[in-house]
Design an enzyme around this catalytic site. Structure first.
Site, PDB file in Angstrom:
ATOM      1  N   GLU A  45       0.820  -1.198   0.000  1.00  0.00           N
ATOM      2  CA  GLU A  45       0.000   0.000   0.000  1.00  0.00           C
ATOM      3  C   GLU A  45       0.855   1.250   0.000  1.00  0.00           C
ATOM      4  O   GLU A  45       1.972   1.266   0.513  1.00  0.00           O
ATOM      5  CB  GLU A  45      -0.942   0.004   1.216  1.00  0.00           C
ATOM      6  CG  GLU A  45      -2.007  -1.084   1.127  1.00  0.00           C
ATOM      7  CD  GLU A  45      -2.939  -1.094   2.329  1.00  0.00           C
ATOM      8  OE1 GLU A  45      -2.775  -0.241   3.236  1.00  0.00           O
ATOM      9  OE2 GLU A  45      -3.820  -1.955   2.376  1.00  0.00           O
ATOM     10  N   CYS A  63       3.448   8.546   0.949  1.00  0.00           N
ATOM     11  CA  CYS A  63       3.923   7.598   1.953  1.00  0.00           C
ATOM     12  C   CYS A  63       4.046   6.243   1.258  1.00  0.00           C
ATOM     13  O   CYS A  63       3.045   5.681   0.814  1.00  0.00           O
ATOM     14  CB  CYS A  63       2.940   7.536   3.116  1.00  0.00           C
ATOM     15  SG  CYS A  63       3.460   6.427   4.437  1.00  0.00           S
ATOM     16  N   CYS A 102       6.795  -7.054   6.691  1.00  0.00           N
ATOM     17  CA  CYS A 102       7.854  -6.361   7.423  1.00  0.00           C
ATOM     18  C   CYS A 102       8.761  -7.368   8.119  1.00  0.00           C
ATOM     19  O   CYS A 102       8.315  -8.425   8.557  1.00  0.00           O
ATOM     20  CB  CYS A 102       7.259  -5.403   8.459  1.00  0.00           C
ATOM     21  SG  CYS A 102       8.500  -4.347   9.252  1.00  0.00           S
ATOM     22  N   CYS A 119       6.988  -4.919  15.542  1.00  0.00           N
ATOM     23  CA  CYS A 119       6.371  -3.890  16.385  1.00  0.00           C
ATOM     24  C   CYS A 119       4.939  -4.305  16.724  1.00  0.00           C
ATOM     25  O   CYS A 119       4.120  -4.547  15.828  1.00  0.00           O
ATOM     26  CB  CYS A 119       6.372  -2.540  15.660  1.00  0.00           C
ATOM     27  SG  CYS A 119       8.022  -1.996  15.173  1.00  0.00           S
ATOM     28  N   CYS A 139       1.747  -2.367  15.252  1.00  0.00           N
ATOM     29  CA  CYS A 139       1.637  -2.122  13.809  1.00  0.00           C
ATOM     30  C   CYS A 139       0.983  -3.294  13.088  1.00  0.00           C
ATOM     31  O   CYS A 139       1.384  -4.447  13.266  1.00  0.00           O
ATOM     32  CB  CYS A 139       3.042  -1.878  13.233  1.00  0.00           C
ATOM     33  SG  CYS A 139       3.037  -1.550  11.474  1.00  0.00           S
ATOM     34  N   CYS A 177      -0.752   6.986   7.769  1.00  0.00           N
ATOM     35  CA  CYS A 177       0.605   6.722   7.291  1.00  0.00           C
ATOM     36  C   CYS A 177       1.444   6.155   8.422  1.00  0.00           C
ATOM     37  O   CYS A 177       1.415   6.628   9.543  1.00  0.00           O
ATOM     38  CB  CYS A 177       1.197   8.038   6.787  1.00  0.00           C
ATOM     39  SG  CYS A 177       2.718   7.829   5.891  1.00  0.00           S
TER      40      CYS A 177
END
Length: 347
Positions: A94, A107, A114, A118, A121, A339
């Site tokens: 995205e 962004c 990832c 975290c 997130c 973002c």
């Protein structure tokens, strides 16, 4: 057995020129094709209208252009645009266009999923499937630039690497993409309008300083207390704050460029005096500014937006030591496009 064709955008201009010479054509043809690939953003070889058809056929036989496709685009009431970007292998990332009265910011994502963990997130709940190629990063920016011109009547003004992925875990491709974005042969944007946001990998921050990069650096800090930061970002146990501090001091000595700290305040986690005092102390190490970010909850779990009183306590304490503080309100709430938390809730 079918041989997989190489993405032509992996070739430098010199390599393209050499390819044409090796195929009994003129070297300048490589310049033409290079311009079509980057400056003009060609999606196919047939787009290259000033290149002869037999030459286009030769390119088709030897290469592919692994261009992105904007699968779905959502526009928010506040002007924010979220793109679901489909890659050549079917994977999706995205990117977001964030407008203000004076500028538009892209962004962009740097990885599918990832590498990090975290806890707050949504993207971290997706395993890292692969790094994005330089062309795939570049294409996100190109698409948002077109949307900025279409919906806001001016070109894209800023870029932040705050989408899916940890940019410094895909360092070489991110740097190559930025080189093309800032090149006169690409989009010609100033590197000072680009910010790369990292969760804080000390050795890579030092490498950026050694490489004399000209873009800006942001660090997702969220706590200046090791134990609290490890609760928020478990991987940070491998990168204690003393190491991060040393890397940021090195960065500033080499680049003389201020650091931006991205900082979300959560209820019951970092909304107390000890957390405020720790951040104030950390901000004294290198010249910096702080962006306090409104959190867009991904579920009903432990990470919930703190009170306005808690935010104000941070603002007052930081301004007392001369640190510039901005509060970033979540944009595109009606399309879930905050973002830095780009993966949607269904992902």
């Amino acid at each position: 057995m079918q041989i997989e064709k190489k993405d032509i955008r992996a070739l430098s201009k010199d390599q393209l020129r050499e390819f044409f010479v090796a195929n009994n054509d003129k070297a300048f043809r490589g310049n033409q094709v290079y311009e079509w690939l980057w400056s003009k953003g060609a999606h196919s070889f047939d787009d290259m209208t000033n290149v002869a058809k037999p030459t286009r056929a030769m390119l088709e036989n030897n290469f592919v252009i692994n261009h992105i496709k904007v699968d779905t685009m959502q526009r928010s009431n506040d002007g924010t645009v979220k793109n679901a970007v489909r890659l050549h292998d079917g994977l999706v990332v995205e990117s977001v266009l964030i407008p203000t009265e004076t500028r538009t910011t892209a962004c962009v994502s740097s990885q599918v999923g990832c590498s990090l963990d975290c806890n707050f997130c949504a993207t971290a709940r997706l395993k890292r499937m692969r790094n994005l190629e330089p062309g795939e990063i570049y294409d996100q920016v190109l698409a948002i630039d077109k949307e900025s011109r279409l919906y806001h009547n001016h070109p894209l003004s800023n870029i932040v690497f705050m989408g899916m992925g940890e940019p410094l875990m895909n360092y070489n491709n991110v740097i190559k993409a930025i080189d093309m974005i800032t090149s006169p042969e690409g989009l010609g944007m100033s590197p000072k309008r680009i910010m790369v946001s990292t969760s804080g990998i000390p050795k890579m921050i030092k490498k950026m300083a050694d490489d004399d990069v000209k873009f800006k650096l942001a660090v997702s800090l969220h706590s200046a207390i090791d134990e609290v930061r490890a609760r928020i970002m478990p991987f940070s146990q491998n990168f204690p704050l003393k190491d991060l501090r040393e890397a940021l001091e090195y960065w500033y000595r080499k680049t003389k460029s201020k650091v931006s700290y991205e900082y979300v305040v959560w209820k019951g986690i970092n909304d107390n005096k000890a957390a405020v005092d720790a951040l104030v102390k950390f901000c004294k190490y290198v010249p910096c500014k702080v962006n306090l970010i409104e959190y867009n909850p991904i579920d009903d779990g432990e990470f919930q937006q703190a009170s306005e009183e808690s935010i104000l306590a941070y603002i007052k304490a930081l301004e007392n030591i001369g640190v510039v503080v901005k509060v970033r309100r979540s944009r595109g709430k009606d399309i879930d496009a905050a973002c830095g938390q780009l993966a949607n809730k269904e992902a």
